[in-house]
Design an enzyme around this catalytic site. Structure first.
Site, mmCIF file in Angstrom:
data_model
loop_
_atom_site.group_PDB
_atom_site.id
_atom_site.type_symbol
_atom_site.label_atom_id
_atom_site.label_comp_id
_atom_site.label_asym_id
_atom_site.label_seq_id
_atom_site.Cartn_x
_atom_site.Cartn_y
_atom_site.Cartn_z
ATOM 1 C CG LEU A 44 31.045 37.561 32.918
ATOM 2 C CD1 LEU A 44 29.797 38.255 32.396
ATOM 3 C CD2 LEU A 44 30.724 36.143 33.358
ATOM 4 C CG ASP A 45 36.108 33.084 30.257
ATOM 5 O OD1 ASP A 45 37.136 33.691 30.625
ATOM 6 O OD2 ASP A 45 35.800 31.951 30.665
ATOM 7 N N PRO A 46 35.194 36.137 27.111
ATOM 8 C CG PRO A 46 36.973 36.701 25.684
ATOM 9 C CD PRO A 46 36.644 35.919 26.934
ATOM 10 C CB ALA A 48 30.638 34.422 29.530
#
EC number: 5.4.99.25
Length: 235
Positions: A44-46, A48
């Site tokens: 997951l992106d930071p 998220a």
């Protein structure tokens, strides 16, 4: 380390905190349990949050490719009227619009995101071209030609309070929710970026089965009672 020899192999379901990278969470878990063989079933992106499937031990890490192909479900918020270079809240603002779409226009645009669609990976992504990640090109101010990919999506609008548009998405592997927000903004003629993202499900694993990722920062935290098998049952 005694804990490592006693620890079972298994799947640990973690609710990733906002602001943490997926790999920092994996490093924290590695240090906590003293086991080096740890994989995942999708990052997951930071910015998220939500379901991260952590795979502990050889029996489980060797099947990471199978779990990566599972479909996923998200709750998301798009910010209308502003665009960023990364298509999300961490990017640089590159455009603004005063247009305020109607709810009817939004519902009509959302119809496109049903079934099979074509997506182009965003420049700020980890997808590799010629052995180099796209975000590495992007940080150098370069834009590289990218091939379209086919993904399956099902988008539902859940709430609209301009400039925020709330929606849920069920999608196949490789779908960029940031791109959906960006494309939706373009279709509405106002631009948009992804403000928030929460993964609610990865395959058969859901958010209500996850432990708080912040618990992994506690040096005395025991993950053993939370390990699961492939069917989601506690071991």
């Amino acid at each position: 380390m005694e804990l490592a020899t006693e620890l079972k192999e298994g799947i640990l379901l973690v609710d990733k905190p906002q602001g943490r990278t997926s790999f920092s969470l994996i490093r924290t878990l590695t240090k906590l349990i003293g086991v080096k063989k740890i994989g995942h079933a999708g990052t997951l992106d930071p910015f998220a949050t939500g379901v991260m499937v952590m795979l502990i031990g050889r029996k489980f890490t060797r099947l990471s490719d199978v779990l990566l192909f599972e479909d996923k479900e998200y709750a998301a918020i798009a910010h209308l009227g502003t665009t960023t270079d990364s298509y999300d809240c961490d990017g640089k603002i590159v455009g603004r619009s005063k247009k305020v779409p109607t709810y009817e226009e939004i519902l009509e645009a959302a119809l496109y995101f049903q079934g099979e669609i074509q997506q182009i990976p965003p420049m700020f992504s980890a997808k590799k071209i010629n052995g180099k990640k796209l975000y590495e090109y992007a940080r150098q101010g370069l834009s590289i030609e990218r091939r379209q990919s086919t993904v399956q999506v099902s988008l539902q609008i859940t709430k609209y309070e301009y400039p925020l548009l709330y929606f849920s998405v069920q999608c196949s592997k490789g779908t960029y929710i940031r791109s959906i927000a960006h494309e939706l903004g373009n279709m509405l003629g106002c631009g948009a970026y992804l403000e928030e993202l929460r993964r609610l499900r990865s395959g058969s694993f859901s958010i209500d089965q996850c432990i708080d990722g912040c618990l992994l920062d506690r040096p005395d935290f025991d993950v053993s009672p939370y390990l699961r098998d492939f069917n989601g049952n506690i071991l």
